[in-house]
Each structure stands twice: as C-alpha cells, then as structure tokens.
Scaffold this motif. Structure first.
Motif, PDB file in Angstrom:
ATOM      1  N   LEU A 204       0.817  -1.217   0.000  1.00 40.40           N
ATOM      2  CA  LEU A 204       0.000   0.000   0.000  1.00 40.40           C
ATOM      3  C   LEU A 204       0.851   1.269   0.000  1.00 40.40           C
ATOM      4  CD1 LEU A 204      -2.864  -1.066   2.446  1.00 40.40           C
ATOM      5  CD2 LEU A 204      -3.029  -0.720  -0.035  1.00 40.40           C
ATOM      6  N   ASP A 205       1.953   1.268   0.755  1.00 40.31           N
ATOM      7  CA  ASP A 205       2.819   2.450   0.762  1.00 40.31           C
ATOM      8  C   ASP A 205       3.428   2.696  -0.620  1.00 40.31           C
ATOM      9  OD1 ASP A 205       2.346   2.977   3.429  1.00 40.31           O
ATOM     10  OD2 ASP A 205       4.121   1.902   4.136  1.00 40.31           O
ATOM     11  N   ALA A 206       3.855   1.613  -1.268  1.00 32.48           N
ATOM     12  CA  ALA A 206       4.451   1.754  -2.596  1.00 32.48           C
ATOM     13  C   ALA A 206       3.407   2.181  -3.626  1.00 32.48           C
ATOM     14  CB  ALA A 206       5.105   0.439  -3.008  1.00 32.48           C
ATOM     15  N   LEU A 207       2.189   1.678  -3.489  1.00 30.17           N
ATOM     16  CA  LEU A 207       1.109   2.112  -4.380  1.00 30.17           C
ATOM     17  C   LEU A 207       0.864   3.608  -4.219  1.00 30.17           C
ATOM     18  CD1 LEU A 207      -1.261   1.746  -6.307  1.00 30.17           C
ATOM     19  CD2 LEU A 207      -2.625   0.919  -4.365  1.00 30.17           C
ATOM     20  N   PHE A 208       0.853   4.080  -2.988  1.00 32.17           N
ATOM     21  CA  PHE A 208       0.669   5.507  -2.745  1.00 32.17           C
ATOM     22  C   PHE A 208       1.794   6.321  -3.377  1.00 32.17           C
ATOM     23  CE2 PHE A 208       1.290   9.277   0.032  1.00 32.17           C
ATOM     24  CZ  PHE A 208       0.125   9.945  -0.310  1.00 32.17           C
ATOM     25  N   ASP A 209       3.040   5.812  -3.291  1.00 40.96           N
ATOM     26  CA  ASP A 209       4.170   6.511  -3.919  1.00 40.96           C
ATOM     27  C   ASP A 209       3.958   6.647  -5.424  1.00 40.96           C
ATOM     28  OD1 ASP A 209       5.553   6.913  -1.579  1.00 40.96           O
ATOM     29  OD2 ASP A 209       6.836   5.153  -1.799  1.00 40.96           O
ATOM     30  N   CYS A 210       3.481   5.567  -6.055  1.00 40.83           N
ATOM     31  CA  CYS A 210       3.239   5.609  -7.498  1.00 40.83           C
ATOM     32  C   CYS A 210       2.147   6.618  -7.841  1.00 40.83           C
ATOM     33  CB  CYS A 210       2.845   4.230  -8.008  1.00 40.83           C
ATOM     34  SG  CYS A 210       4.162   3.002  -7.948  1.00 40.83           S
TER      35      CYS A 210
END
Length: 258
Positions: A204-210
């Motif tokens: 989820l954190d990486a998705l938010f970064d994208c």
C-alpha cells in the motif's frame, strides 16, 4: 556504466548472471545459474552461494568489497541487480573453463541472500525470453507470484524507471478474475497501469508513492475499470480491498466495477 568485458550483443542468452566489481566495473564471472542466493524465508541460508555453468571467469580477483550481482538479458543488457558489498571466492583452485564444460564456482556472500525462492528461475525466464507477453504472471504457479512481483520491482528500478505511471490514456482495466491474493493484485495492477512486467506498487505504501509521483508529474488521474471486483474482493478480503479503494479515491482515481 557498462561492466568491462560485458557482451553488448549476442552470446549472453545462456549466461544471465554475472558478478561485477563495482569499483572497477570488472566482470568477475558469468554463469548460467546461481544456487543458494534465492532462498525460502524458512530455509537456513547455505554457507556458500554457487555459480553453475560458468563460461567466463576473470583472473586474479577472488575477493572484492564492492560486488554487484547483475542479471542480463540475451543481448547483454542489465535487467536486474543486487548490491552485495563484500564477497570472497571459496574455490580451492581456479577452474579451467576451457577444460571443464560447466564448472561450479562457490562464493561466500557473508550471509547475503534474497528470500524469494523462485526469483532465480524467473530471472532466467526473463533473460532468455522473446517478446514480452501480457498475463505472464498469471500463467506461473500461484506460489511463484511473490517472487514474480519481486523481480518486477527489482527490474523496474534497475532499468532506470520510477514509481509512476508511464502509460497514457485515461482508463486502466484491471481483470479481477485473475487476482488470487495480494501479490497477484499488484502484479495485475502493475500490468494494467504500465504494461506487461510493469510496476505500480508492491504494497500500500508503494502504491501511494506511485499515485503521488504520477500526480506530481502532472499525469491526469485515470479511471480504473475493475472487472470482476466481487471475485477479487473475495480473494483479497474486504478490509484490504477497502484500503485500496480508499487510497485510489484519495489520489483522484475513479473506480468503476464491471
């Protein structure tokens, strides 16, 4: 910077793994496979990592403080990399690659391993493959999908791309019927947003970064058509699905089920 002695075209299709001294960019060896580096999380790491099918072996450098394990495609282009730091050859003698058809060369990586047991097989598949096809990730065994996602993410950043959306167009179509768990969800979303072997988050954190990076780049928010959302919700769980939908909505993505 390209490693000294690396192939720039042809001749690399059977040698996807190479060990490189980062400081001098010298190729220490090229090999068909690597054993003991990609391990199961519950597995006790082996004392040594073994390169098999070595067909190139540099001379006079059995130890380096700045080693990198690289994965190259059949054209010799780097598609993946792992910084190792200190490594040391553990061979009692230097194999003669002219006399030994497929010598094995052990190295001490001082405990460095990657806990993605199928990543080595996937890298070999990517390195020798022809044109990239859609849906590759869904055709491997379900137990490989965590390793597949790891390879996707590692390759994505090794080849100089960022955590953002590269594909144009205002609609992204996600096939929920293929989603059997969270790793499958991120594999499917990465492909939907950025094409086959594309990356668009691995948690989820990486998705938010994208999503945040795409927004900062001025990329217009897209509409996500999530087909068979009920089926994927059953596989992912209501809580996780709700978190994903909330994050997408927060970042301006309209979600439509179909």
């Amino acid at each position: 910077m390209e490693a000294k002695g690396s192939e720039s075209s042809g001749g690399s299709e059977n040698l996807p793994f190479r060990l490189v001294d980062q400081q001098s960019q010298t190729v220490l060896l090229r090999a068909e496979d690597i054993l003991g580096f990609f391990v199961d999380p519950d597995q006790t790491p082996p004392d040594l990592v073994t390169f098999t099918g070595v067909q190139h072996l540099g001379t006079g450098r059995g130890k380096t403080e700045e080693a990198e394990l690289q994965v190259v495609d059949r054209h010799g282009e780097r598609i993946g990399a792992y910084y190792l730091g200190r490594v040391r050859a553990a061979r009692s003698r230097t194999p003669d690659v002219n006399d030994e058809r497929n010598p094995e060369v052990p190295y001490d990586f001082f405990g460095f391993t990657e806990e993605f047991p199928e990543a080595g097989r996937i890298w070999k598949r990517w390195a020798g493959a022809g044109p990239v096809e859609s849906g590759e990730w869904a055709r491997v065994p379900a137990g490989w999908q965590e390793s597949w996602l790891h390879v996707v993410q590692t390759s994505w950043f090794t080849t100089g791309r960022r955590a953002t959306r590269y594909r144009g167009g205002g609609t992204v179509e996600l096939d929920g019927s293929l989603i059997t768990g969270r790793d499958a969800f991120y594999c499917a979303l990465g492909e939907a947003a950025n094409g086959p072997r594309g990356y668009f988050g691995s948690n989820l954190d990486a998705l938010f970064d994208c999503l945040r990076t795409a927004r900062a780049d001025g990329t217009a928010p897209f509409e996500l058509v999530w087909r068979e959302q009920a089926a994927s919700r059953a596989a992912l769980g209501a809580d996780f699905t709700g978190q994903v939908l909330g994050l997408l909505g927060e970042c301006g993505v309209t979600v439509r089920s179909d």
